[in-house]
Design a protein around this motif. Structure first.
Motif, PDB file in Angstrom:
ATOM      1  N   ASN A 182       0.679  -1.132   0.005  1.00 31.32           N
ATOM      2  CA  ASN A 182      -0.002   0.095   0.088  1.00 31.32           C
ATOM      3  C   ASN A 182       0.784   1.406   0.013  1.00 31.32           C
ATOM      4  O   ASN A 182       2.313   1.310   0.134  1.00 31.32           O
ATOM      5  N   GLY A 183       0.426   2.476   0.086  1.00 35.41           N
ATOM      6  CA  GLY A 183       0.910   3.566   0.082  1.00 35.41           C
ATOM      7  C   GLY A 183       0.398   4.431   1.171  1.00 35.41           C
ATOM      8  O   GLY A 183      -0.099   3.536   2.178  1.00 35.41           O
ATOM      9  N   ALA A 184       0.990   5.296   1.942  1.00 34.18           N
ATOM     10  CA  ALA A 184       0.967   6.040   3.103  1.00 34.18           C
ATOM     11  C   ALA A 184       1.057   5.233   4.397  1.00 34.18           C
ATOM     12  O   ALA A 184       0.165   5.132   5.230  1.00 34.18           O
ATOM     13  N   ILE A 185       2.231   4.193   4.286  1.00 33.65           N
ATOM     14  CA  ILE A 185       2.294   3.543   5.761  1.00 33.65           C
ATOM     15  C   ILE A 185       2.931   4.195   6.861  1.00 33.65           C
ATOM     16  O   ILE A 185       3.564   5.396   6.443  1.00 33.65           O
ATOM     17  N   ASP A 186       2.882   3.744   7.778  1.00 37.14           N
ATOM     18  CA  ASP A 186       3.356   4.399   9.190  1.00 37.14           C
ATOM     19  C   ASP A 186       4.908   4.102   8.962  1.00 37.14           C
ATOM     20  O   ASP A 186       5.419   2.878   8.371  1.00 37.14           O
ATOM     21  N   TYR A 187       5.886   4.893   9.061  1.00 31.93           N
ATOM     22  CA  TYR A 187       7.103   4.878   8.848  1.00 31.93           C
ATOM     23  C   TYR A 187       7.820   4.061  10.231  1.00 31.93           C
ATOM     24  O   TYR A 187       8.985   3.468   9.821  1.00 31.93           O
ATOM     25  N   PHE A 188       7.354   4.043  10.947  1.00 31.11           N
ATOM     26  CA  PHE A 188       7.964   3.485  12.028  1.00 31.11           C
ATOM     27  C   PHE A 188       7.504   1.865  12.437  1.00 31.11           C
ATOM     28  O   PHE A 188       8.374   1.118  12.836  1.00 31.11           O
ATOM     29  N   ASP A 189       6.180   1.767  12.479  1.00 29.46           N
ATOM     30  CA  ASP A 189       5.569   0.446  12.751  1.00 29.46           C
ATOM     31  C   ASP A 189       5.288  -0.284  11.464  1.00 29.46           C
ATOM     32  O   ASP A 189       4.738  -1.246  11.472  1.00 29.46           O
ATOM     33  N   LEU A 190       5.360   0.319  10.408  1.00 37.08           N
ATOM     34  CA  LEU A 190       5.213  -0.302   8.995  1.00 37.08           C
ATOM     35  C   LEU A 190       3.686  -0.907   8.693  1.00 37.08           C
ATOM     36  O   LEU A 190       3.724  -1.742   8.319  1.00 37.08           O
ATOM     37  N   THR A 191       2.812  -0.221   9.234  1.00 33.14           N
ATOM     38  CA  THR A 191       1.348  -0.610   9.118  1.00 33.14           C
ATOM     39  C   THR A 191       0.591   0.606   8.186  1.00 33.14           C
ATOM     40  O   THR A 191       1.083   1.543   7.847  1.00 33.14           O
ATOM     41  N   ARG A 192      -0.466  -0.156   7.614  1.00 27.99           N
ATOM     42  CA  ARG A 192      -1.567   0.588   7.046  1.00 27.99           C
ATOM     43  C   ARG A 192      -2.896   0.189   7.445  1.00 27.99           C
ATOM     44  O   ARG A 192      -3.061  -1.032   7.625  1.00 27.99           O
ATOM     45  N   GLU A 193      -3.760   0.871   7.582  1.00 24.77           N
ATOM     46  CA  GLU A 193      -5.096   0.380   8.161  1.00 24.77           C
ATOM     47  C   GLU A 193      -4.811  -0.293   9.788  1.00 24.77           C
ATOM     48  O   GLU A 193      -5.683  -1.245   9.755  1.00 24.77           O
ATOM     49  N   GLY A 194      -3.738  -0.106  10.313  1.00 25.80           N
ATOM     50  CA  GLY A 194      -3.586  -0.840  11.555  1.00 25.80           C
ATOM     51  C   GLY A 194      -3.013  -2.245  11.357  1.00 25.80           C
ATOM     52  O   GLY A 194      -2.805  -2.932  12.385  1.00 25.80           O
ATOM     53  N   GLU A 195      -2.587  -2.499  10.208  1.00 25.28           N
ATOM     54  CA  GLU A 195      -1.974  -3.923   9.980  1.00 25.28           C
ATOM     55  C   GLU A 195      -0.593  -3.604   9.363  1.00 25.28           C
ATOM     56  O   GLU A 195      -0.407  -2.693   8.630  1.00 25.28           O
ATOM     57  N   LEU A 196       0.258  -4.624   9.734  1.00 20.11           N
ATOM     58  CA  LEU A 196       1.680  -4.574   9.237  1.00 20.11           C
ATOM     59  C   LEU A 196       1.620  -4.796   7.708  1.00 20.11           C
ATOM     60  O   LEU A 196       0.926  -5.849   7.334  1.00 20.11           O
ATOM     61  N   ASP A 197       2.155  -4.073   7.029  1.00 22.50           N
ATOM     62  CA  ASP A 197       2.528  -4.119   5.455  1.00 22.50           C
ATOM     63  C   ASP A 197       3.975  -3.851   5.359  1.00 22.50           C
ATOM     64  O   ASP A 197       4.258  -2.979   4.698  1.00 22.50           O
ATOM     65  N   TRP A 198       4.368  -5.037   5.565  1.00 19.00           N
ATOM     66  CA  TRP A 198       6.187  -5.109   5.191  1.00 19.00           C
ATOM     67  C   TRP A 198       6.321  -6.623   4.902  1.00 19.00           C
ATOM     68  O   TRP A 198       5.801  -7.724   5.664  1.00 19.00           O
ATOM     69  N   HIS A 199       6.923  -6.833   3.724  1.00 17.38           N
ATOM     70  CA  HIS A 199       7.073  -8.049   3.035  1.00 17.38           C
ATOM     71  C   HIS A 199       8.445  -8.468   2.742  1.00 17.38           C
ATOM     72  O   HIS A 199       8.911  -7.640   2.275  1.00 17.38           O
ATOM     73  N   ASP A 251       9.779 -10.928  -0.121  1.00 18.10           N
ATOM     74  CA  ASP A 251       9.134 -12.007  -1.170  1.00 18.10           C
ATOM     75  C   ASP A 251       7.754 -12.182  -0.894  1.00 18.10           C
ATOM     76  O   ASP A 251       6.953 -11.336  -0.700  1.00 18.10           O
ATOM     77  N   TRP A 252       7.284 -13.363  -0.704  1.00 20.30           N
ATOM     78  CA  TRP A 252       6.051 -13.882  -0.125  1.00 20.30           C
ATOM     79  C   TRP A 252       5.780 -13.726   1.227  1.00 20.30           C
ATOM     80  O   TRP A 252       4.309 -13.782   1.569  1.00 20.30           O
ATOM     81  N   GLU A 253       6.433 -13.427   2.028  1.00 19.39           N
ATOM     82  CA  GLU A 253       6.264 -13.752   3.378  1.00 19.39           C
ATOM     83  C   GLU A 253       6.061 -12.440   4.095  1.00 19.39           C
ATOM     84  O   GLU A 253       6.740 -11.571   3.778  1.00 19.39           O
ATOM     85  N   THR A 254       5.455 -12.283   5.312  1.00 18.77           N
ATOM     86  CA  THR A 254       5.271 -11.121   6.012  1.00 18.77           C
ATOM     87  C   THR A 254       6.745 -10.880   6.869  1.00 18.77           C
ATOM     88  O   THR A 254       7.190 -11.833   7.212  1.00 18.77           O
ATOM     89  N   CYS A 255       7.154  -9.738   6.790  1.00 17.44           N
ATOM     90  CA  CYS A 255       8.451  -9.322   7.303  1.00 17.44           C
ATOM     91  C   CYS A 255       8.552  -8.397   8.615  1.00 17.44           C
ATOM     92  O   CYS A 255       7.751  -7.646   8.791  1.00 17.44           O
ATOM     93  N   HIS A 256       9.165  -9.320   9.617  1.00 19.07           N
ATOM     94  CA  HIS A 256       9.004  -8.414  11.037  1.00 19.07           C
ATOM     95  C   HIS A 256       9.961  -7.430  11.246  1.00 19.07           C
ATOM     96  O   HIS A 256      10.607  -7.161  12.474  1.00 19.07           O
ATOM     97  N   ASP A 257      10.960  -7.139  10.497  1.00 20.71           N
ATOM     98  CA  ASP A 257      12.156  -6.313  10.564  1.00 20.71           C
ATOM     99  C   ASP A 257      11.619  -5.055  11.344  1.00 20.71           C
ATOM    100  O   ASP A 257      10.499  -4.593  11.031  1.00 20.71           O
ATOM    101  N   LYS A 258      12.589  -4.413  12.220  1.00 24.27           N
ATOM    102  CA  LYS A 258      12.375  -3.083  12.881  1.00 24.27           C
ATOM    103  C   LYS A 258      13.175  -2.056  12.338  1.00 24.27           C
ATOM    104  O   LYS A 258      14.240  -2.457  12.033  1.00 24.27           O
ATOM    105  N   GLY A 259      12.356  -1.147  12.147  1.00 29.06           N
ATOM    106  CA  GLY A 259      13.174   0.139  11.910  1.00 29.06           C
ATOM    107  C   GLY A 259      12.462   0.934  11.140  1.00 29.06           C
ATOM    108  O   GLY A 259      11.342   0.953  11.091  1.00 29.06           O
ATOM    109  N   TYR A 260      13.269   2.114  10.711  1.00 26.98           N
ATOM    110  CA  TYR A 260      12.343   3.266   9.966  1.00 26.98           C
ATOM    111  C   TYR A 260      12.413   2.850   8.628  1.00 26.98           C
ATOM    112  O   TYR A 260      13.450   2.495   7.902  1.00 26.98           O
ATOM    113  N   SER A 261      11.388   3.005   7.966  1.00 27.37           N
ATOM    114  CA  SER A 261      11.241   2.425   6.428  1.00 27.37           C
ATOM    115  C   SER A 261      12.027   3.003   5.595  1.00 27.37           C
ATOM    116  O   SER A 261      12.630   2.489   4.518  1.00 27.37           O
ATOM    117  N   THR A 262      12.546   4.194   5.351  1.00 26.27           N
ATOM    118  CA  THR A 262      13.392   4.763   4.370  1.00 26.27           C
ATOM    119  C   THR A 262      14.709   3.955   4.704  1.00 26.27           C
ATOM    120  O   THR A 262      15.454   3.581   3.682  1.00 26.27           O
TER     121      THR A 262
END
Length: 458
Positions: free
Chosen positions: A152-169, A171-182
């Motif tokens: 999606n667009g307009a995610i949270d830069y720190f918790d990597l969410t959109r509409e309250g759900e993690l949007d960080w991937h 390849d095909w899997e959800t990614c739980h890396d921590k950090g500032y998106s940039t």
């Protein structure tokens, strides 16, 4: 970062990738900013600190006539296909979280084309924004060998969410890396360079979500502009935050270039940077002297800051700086550059500017369609009345760039032949019937609930 950072690049020599008997094709690195305004870079006089981009302009060339769509998804769709986005129903709005739209699966992407031409590694790092609910729209099914980032667009830069759900991937899997998106995007881009450089030419599409809202910056970047952030007014805080976000992205771009240099492959890399559209008008952002902003077909919305570095084209930089080009030209240009002479599955709207890159032509005269009744060439722009309600034009508006570079007055009177010719060009594309009907932005929003971790399961 100092300008000297790029100095060692001057002596590099690219292998002749566009010669018929080529033995090695260039790496391709495309870096895209999100909502960066014309006036938000140091090389356009901004107070925002962008030393890495400024230095890259000094070593490469500013593409002073580079155009995009006025909003995100259409630009990304045209970039990927070489075709105007109104052909497949994404002209007027972005793809919002609550809809199942995506880039038409029958469109061949840049990554598809490069895969056919020996590019084993083709990564997208960052923002996709071309479909997020169906596997058929997923980057890994659109020609990319690797995806790291958000759908999606307009995610949270720190918790990597959109509409309250993690949007960080990854390849095909959800990614739980921590950090500032940039910084996560930059880190992964450098990792890919390290992994790919020994395996032949590669493609790296680095799509930063910066400096798009929400306005969120790291403390270390805020300190570049302010020692006492809490003492500022809310508007001043937003301005500082925006500036800090741009500077963080600029530092990341410098790190990517540094990684290419350290590997000794910058001399064989086609590197281009641009913004997907103009500023959204948030505090701290600027269109500079250009009229308008994001959503407009005025230059402030579609005339993007852009930089090219390709050592092989160095002697042509003067001509490249004034060449009218833009987002739909990347695919046809790269297709010719890598030696692919096959007919595209669907006709391109963009053109190859390789003849300007290799010095066979000093300029390619062309008309470039911007959407919603607007078309531009090296001398003029026409915007048809009534095509974009927000522009509120009572009559067709002709810009004469020679006398009015900032679009202040209508030059239609006395230029009726020019108006008629550009009108016909605009009409040709305005009347296209998309293969997928365009859906209003808000449709489907009521009652929408984001899927868990934005997992694509069907």
């Amino acid at each position: 970062m100092k300008k000297e950072f790029f100095g060692l690049l001057c002596g590099c020599t690219l292998l002749p990738a566009f010669l018929h008997a080529q033995t090695e094709r260039p790496n391709i690195v495309i870096v895209l900013a999100d909502d960066l305004g014309w006036g938000d870079v140091g090389f356009h006089g901004s107070e925002i600190k962008t030393p890495c981009l400024d230095a890259l302009v000094g070593e490469g060339v500013e593409l002073e006539r580079f155009y995009t769509s006025p909003i995100s998804t259409p630009t990304r769709a045209g970039l990927m296909t070489g075709r105007y986005p109104n052909r497949f129903g994404v002209r007027s709005a972005v793809i919002p979280p609550w809809r199942e739209d995506g880039l038409d699966e029958n469109e061949e992407t840049m990554a598809d084309m490069l895969a056919r031409n020996g590019y084993k590694n083709r990564a997208i790092i960052g923002k996709w924004h071309l479909g997020h609910t169906k596997k058929v729209h997923y980057p890994m099914n659109r020609g990319f060998s690797h995806f790291y980032g958000h759908l999606n667009g307009a995610i949270d830069y720190f918790d990597l969410t959109r509409e309250g759900e993690l949007d960080w991937h990854n390849d095909w899997e959800t990614c739980h890396d921590k950090g500032y998106s940039t910084e996560l995007i930059t880190k992964e881009a450098i990792r890919c360079i390290d992994a790919y450089e020994k395996e032949g030419p590669f493609m790296l599409y680095v799509a930063y979500n910066a400096p798009h809202t929400p306005l969120q910056a790291q403390e270390k970047d805020i300190k570049l502009y302010c020692d006492n952030f809490d003492s500022l007014t809310p508007k001043e805080q937003k301005k500082v935050t925006y500036s800090a976000m741009v500077s963080c992205m600029d530092r990341g771009i410098g790190a990517i270039v540094d990684a290419l240099k350290k590997k000794g492959i910058m001399d064989n890399t086609f590197f281009i940077f641009f913004s997907d559209n103009g500023t959204a008008g948030v505090p701290g952002s600027s269109s500079g002297p250009l009229r308008g902003h994001k959503f407009d077909e005025w230059d402030g919305g579609v005339h993007a800051p852009a930089v090219l570095y390709w050592k092989k084209a160095e002697k042509q930089y003067k001509n490249l700086s004034s060449q009218v080009t833009g987002f739909v030209d990347l695919v046809p240009t790269l297709k010719e550059l890598v030696g692919d002479n096959s007919r595209p599955k669907r006709e391109y709207d963009g053109i190859s500017i390789l003849p300007v890159l290799n010095g066979k032509k000093s300029c390619i005269d062309r008309d470039f369609y911007l959407g919603h009744g607007a078309v531009v060439n090296k001398d003029y722009k026409l915007i048809r009345k009534g095509m974009k309600p927000g522009l509120d034009l009572k009559q067709d508006f002709l810009v004469d760039y020679k006398t009015d570079p900032y679009e202040k007055k209508n030059a239609s009177a006395g230029n009726e032949k020019i108006v008629k010719a550009l009108y016909q060009v605009a009409l040709k594309y305005d009347t296209i019937t998309p293969c997928i009907p365009e859906v209003p932005y808000g449709k489907g929003r009521d009652g929408f609930k984001a899927p868990k971790e934005w997992k694509v399961v069907r």
